[in-house]
Scaffold this motif. Structure first.
Motif, PDB file in Angstrom:
ATOM      1  N   GLU A  34       0.831  -1.197   0.000  1.00 48.74           N
ATOM      2  CA  GLU A  34       0.000   0.000   0.000  1.00 48.74           C
ATOM      3  C   GLU A  34       0.874   1.258   0.000  1.00 48.74           C
ATOM      4  O   GLU A  34       0.577   2.242  -0.680  1.00 48.74           O
ATOM      5  N   ALA A  35       1.984   1.214   0.743  1.00 47.21           N
ATOM      6  CA  ALA A  35       2.887   2.373   0.809  1.00 47.21           C
ATOM      7  C   ALA A  35       3.518   2.661  -0.557  1.00 47.21           C
ATOM      8  O   ALA A  35       3.660   3.811  -0.970  1.00 47.21           O
ATOM      9  N   TRP A  37       2.231   1.862  -3.556  1.00 43.67           N
ATOM     10  CA  TRP A  37       1.196   2.422  -4.437  1.00 43.67           C
ATOM     11  C   TRP A  37       0.955   3.889  -4.094  1.00 43.67           C
ATOM     12  O   TRP A  37       0.805   4.731  -4.975  1.00 43.67           O
ATOM     13  N   LYS A  38       0.913   4.184  -2.829  1.00 47.95           N
ATOM     14  CA  LYS A  38       0.619   5.541  -2.387  1.00 47.95           C
ATOM     15  C   LYS A  38       1.689   6.514  -2.892  1.00 47.95           C
ATOM     16  O   LYS A  38       1.403   7.647  -3.280  1.00 47.95           O
ATOM     17  N   PRO A  43      -3.159  11.177  -5.404  1.00 51.27           N
ATOM     18  CA  PRO A  43      -4.172  10.865  -4.380  1.00 51.27           C
ATOM     19  C   PRO A  43      -5.490  10.368  -4.977  1.00 51.27           C
ATOM     20  O   PRO A  43      -6.105   9.436  -4.444  1.00 51.27           O
ATOM     21  N   PHE A  46      -4.963   6.784  -6.321  1.00 52.38           N
ATOM     22  CA  PHE A  46      -4.857   5.851  -5.196  1.00 52.38           C
ATOM     23  C   PHE A  46      -6.240   5.544  -4.625  1.00 52.38           C
ATOM     24  O   PHE A  46      -6.579   4.386  -4.357  1.00 52.38           O
ATOM     25  N   GLN A  47      -7.045   6.589  -4.471  1.00 55.82           N
ATOM     26  CA  GLN A  47      -8.377   6.433  -3.893  1.00 55.82           C
ATOM     27  C   GLN A  47      -9.247   5.495  -4.733  1.00 55.82           C
ATOM     28  O   GLN A  47      -9.977   4.659  -4.204  1.00 55.82           O
ATOM     29  N   ARG A  50      -6.833   1.747  -5.587  1.00 60.97           N
ATOM     30  CA  ARG A  50      -6.476   0.906  -4.441  1.00 60.97           C
ATOM     31  C   ARG A  50      -7.529   0.892  -3.343  1.00 60.97           C
ATOM     32  O   ARG A  50      -7.553  -0.013  -2.520  1.00 60.97           O
ATOM     33  N   LYS A  51      -8.389   1.929  -3.304  1.00 61.20           N
ATOM     34  CA  LYS A  51      -9.397   2.016  -2.243  1.00 61.20           C
ATOM     35  C   LYS A  51     -10.820   1.866  -2.780  1.00 61.20           C
ATOM     36  O   LYS A  51     -11.793   2.121  -2.072  1.00 61.20           O
TER      37      LYS A  51
END
Ligand SMILES: [Zn+2]
Length: 159
Positions: A34-35, A37-38, A43, A46-47, A50-51
């Motif tokens: 996750e780090a 990708w971030k 932002p 990523f949202q 990945r989220k």
């Protein structure tokens, strides 16, 4: 008989969830923390990727693209969709009746507002792209891949 069917449905629902969990963790060729990708993604990317976020309707520049080219995963560059399979769904999200190749995306059972849905993810990195629905163009596949523009980059053919 009714109870028997219900039991089968329950078992299916449970096993589908189990698969979705496992898929998310280990199935895809490209895995990053996750780090990582971030650090690599914006932002907004990523949202969504990945989220499992959803961009606001009509917010993506990719909505209006009509020139020939390829839509690739914004996280890993995997080729996902082609302009010739894009159509105007009126939803405000880039919409396609099929992926570039059935192997370029993967499907996972999902829920939207409590209703069963099918999530579309990048088959290479597992990044969330959007959902596929069965209300696409009847004259072609009948499918509507409703994809977040922020999850993709566009590469015109003449570049
Ligand atoms: Zn990807």
């Amino acid at each position: 008989m009714k109870n028997y069917l219900l039991l089968i449905l329950l078992v299916l629902a449970v096993s589908c969830n189990g698969n979705a969990q496992r898929d998310q963790e280990e199935k895809y060729p490209l895995t990053k923390s996750e780090a990582e990708w971030k650090a690599e993604l914006s932002p907004q990317e990523f949202q969504v990727l990945r989220k499992k976020g959803t961009e606001p309707a009509f917010s993506s520049e990719l909505n209006d693209i009509e020139e020939p080219g390829t839509f690739v995963c914004a996280a890993c560059g995997n080729a996902l969709y082609r302009t010739e399979n894009k159509f105007d769904s009126g939803t405000g999200w880039p919409s396609f009746d099929r992926p570039i190749d059935e192997d370029s995306v993967d499907y996972r059972p999902d829920k939207i507002n409590g209703y069963s849905a099918t999530e579309v993810v990048c088959a290479n990195c597992g990044g969330h792209l959007g959902h596929v629905f069965n209300d696409g163009p009847k004259e072609t596949t009948g499918k509507r891949h409703c994809i977040n523009g922020v999850a993709m980059d566009f590469i015109p053919d003449n570049e």
